[in-house]
Every structure is written in structure tokens, then in C-alpha cells.
Design a protein around this motif. Structure first.
Motif, PDB file in Angstrom:
ATOM      1  N   LEU A 167     -34.901  -4.748  -9.154  1.00  0.00           N
ATOM      2  CA  LEU A 167     -34.998  -3.498 -10.343  1.00  0.00           C
ATOM      3  C   LEU A 167     -33.920  -4.499 -10.981  1.00  0.00           C
ATOM      4  O   LEU A 167     -33.617  -4.455 -12.049  1.00  0.00           O
ATOM      5  CB  LEU A 167     -34.739  -2.350 -10.123  1.00  0.00           C
ATOM      6  CG  LEU A 167     -34.158  -1.677 -11.446  1.00  0.00           C
ATOM      7  CD1 LEU A 167     -35.442  -1.311 -12.303  1.00  0.00           C
ATOM      8  CD2 LEU A 167     -33.443  -0.373 -11.352  1.00  0.00           C
ATOM      9  N   GLN A 224     -34.221  -6.648 -14.147  1.00  0.00           N
ATOM     10  CA  GLN A 224     -33.182  -6.204 -15.300  1.00  0.00           C
ATOM     11  C   GLN A 224     -32.049  -7.444 -15.902  1.00  0.00           C
ATOM     12  O   GLN A 224     -32.111  -7.626 -17.367  1.00  0.00           O
ATOM     13  CB  GLN A 224     -32.022  -5.364 -15.236  1.00  0.00           C
ATOM     14  CG  GLN A 224     -33.242  -4.218 -15.316  1.00  0.00           C
ATOM     15  CD  GLN A 224     -32.514  -2.755 -14.936  1.00  0.00           C
ATOM     16  OE1 GLN A 224     -30.644  -2.376 -15.456  1.00  0.00           O
ATOM     17  NE2 GLN A 224     -32.917  -1.390 -14.950  1.00  0.00           N
ATOM     18  N   PRO A 244     -30.374   2.512  -9.909  1.00  0.00           N
ATOM     19  CA  PRO A 244     -29.552   3.079 -11.116  1.00  0.00           C
ATOM     20  C   PRO A 244     -29.463   4.653 -11.517  1.00  0.00           C
ATOM     21  O   PRO A 244     -28.915   4.946 -12.397  1.00  0.00           O
ATOM     22  CB  PRO A 244     -30.685   2.741 -11.849  1.00  0.00           C
ATOM     23  CG  PRO A 244     -31.996   3.408 -11.247  1.00  0.00           C
ATOM     24  CD  PRO A 244     -31.394   2.562  -9.888  1.00  0.00           C
ATOM     25  N   ASP A 263     -32.170   2.879 -18.753  1.00  0.00           N
ATOM     26  CA  ASP A 263     -30.871   2.453 -19.466  1.00  0.00           C
ATOM     27  C   ASP A 263     -31.000   1.599 -18.399  1.00  0.00           C
ATOM     28  O   ASP A 263     -31.261   1.830 -16.878  1.00  0.00           O
ATOM     29  CB  ASP A 263     -29.676   3.400 -19.070  1.00  0.00           C
ATOM     30  CG  ASP A 263     -29.260   4.037 -20.817  1.00  0.00           C
ATOM     31  OD1 ASP A 263     -29.785   4.010 -21.849  1.00  0.00           O
ATOM     32  OD2 ASP A 263     -28.547   5.351 -20.412  1.00  0.00           O
ATOM     33  N   THR A 264     -30.048   0.362 -18.387  1.00  0.00           N
ATOM     34  CA  THR A 264     -30.493  -0.825 -17.770  1.00  0.00           C
ATOM     35  C   THR A 264     -28.963  -1.472 -17.808  1.00  0.00           C
ATOM     36  O   THR A 264     -27.634  -1.516 -18.924  1.00  0.00           O
ATOM     37  CB  THR A 264     -31.635  -1.785 -18.551  1.00  0.00           C
ATOM     38  OG1 THR A 264     -30.778  -1.847 -19.636  1.00  0.00           O
ATOM     39  CG2 THR A 264     -33.071  -1.134 -18.959  1.00  0.00           C
ATOM     40  N   THR A 320     -28.320  -2.147 -21.531  1.00  0.00           N
ATOM     41  CA  THR A 320     -27.372  -0.668 -21.832  1.00  0.00           C
ATOM     42  C   THR A 320     -26.155  -1.125 -21.346  1.00  0.00           C
ATOM     43  O   THR A 320     -25.586  -0.863 -22.271  1.00  0.00           O
ATOM     44  CB  THR A 320     -27.811   0.269 -21.540  1.00  0.00           C
ATOM     45  OG1 THR A 320     -29.314   0.311 -21.257  1.00  0.00           O
ATOM     46  CG2 THR A 320     -27.061   1.567 -21.968  1.00  0.00           C
TER      47      THR A 320
END
Length: 131
Positions: free
Chosen positions: A9, A13, A63, A114-115, A118
Motif C-alpha cells: 500500500l 501511494q 493507514p 486518505d493517503t 493527503t
């Protein structure tokens, strides 16, 4: 989420982050966190330099747990030579060299939407302030 899934992930991202902030990179750390580096964020005339690099830690529980705070070059100042609000010279945990630590937090975080981008935008918004 497994460590492998979390790293997948973060890598996905990071690719998206690097399209907006070229050269963005990430390094896994022994404690399970990931140190993200954004080499260039433009700054306004209120700052002592026109650009700065920033770094932030991605927590182990990301996350579900959001990144919190960030670091910039230790000599970054506002134009009058003053320290920005909510900053201190302190090293990134596990490092020895002091950096300019910004105690700056995400107001809202949704782990589904959100990442890393973000959080980079949160940093960018903070650095657009002249305080």
C-alpha cells in the motif's frame, strides 16, 4: 493488515505521491515505520529559502493510524529569522541530527480515502502559512 500488504500500500501511494512531488522516496526502518522524504516543497517569500525538503514517519499501524508531525531542514526560518510556530529542533526518532520538527497534526483522517499524498498536502498547507 500484514506487513507485506502495508508495504505494498505504501509503495503504491508513494508512486502517486511522486507524481505530485517528484523524487519522493520512502525507506523502511527497523522499528517498522517508514520514513518518507519529499525533496522539494516550494515556499512563499515569508520563508528564509524558496524550497525545502521535508520528511515524515509513516506509523506501523498505517493507514489506520495517520502520519503525525514532520521535519524540515534545521535552519529553515521565517524571513525575520524567527522559528515558525509549533516547531522545535529535535531529531527524527532513531536519528541523531536535529531537524526542524513541526508539531502539526491532521484534523481528520479516513484510512479508506486518505493517503500519503493527503498528508503531504497537509504539510504543504502548513508551509504556505507565514507563522
Amino acid at each position: 493488515m500484514s506487513v507485506a500488504a502495508a508495504m505494498g500500500l505504501i509503495e503504491a501511494q508513494l508512486d502517486a505521491l511522486a507524481t505530485v512531488f517528484p523524487g519522493a522516496s520512502a525507506a523502511a526502518r527497523p522499528d517498522g515505520t517508514v520514513l518518507v522524504t519529499i525533496p522539494t516543497i516550494p515556499l512563499s517569500a515569508a520563508w528564509s529559502v524558496r524550497t525545502t525538503a521535508v520528511q515524515f514517519l509513516v506509523p506501523v499501524a498505517y493507514p489506520m493510524a495517520q502520519p503525525d508531525c514532520f521535519w524540515a531542514a534545521p535552519d529553515l526560518r521565517l524571513v525575520p529569522g524567527t522559528m515558525p510556530m509549533n516547531t522545535n529542533l529535535t531529531p527524527i526518532p532513531g536519528e541523531s541530527a536535529p531537524q526542524l520538527w513541526f508539531s502539526w497534526h491532521v484534523a481528520r483522517w479516513n484510512p479508506v480515502t486518505d493517503t500519503l499524498l493527503t498528508f503531504a498536502r497537509v504539510i504543504q498547507a502548513r508551509l504556505s502559512c507565514d507563522k
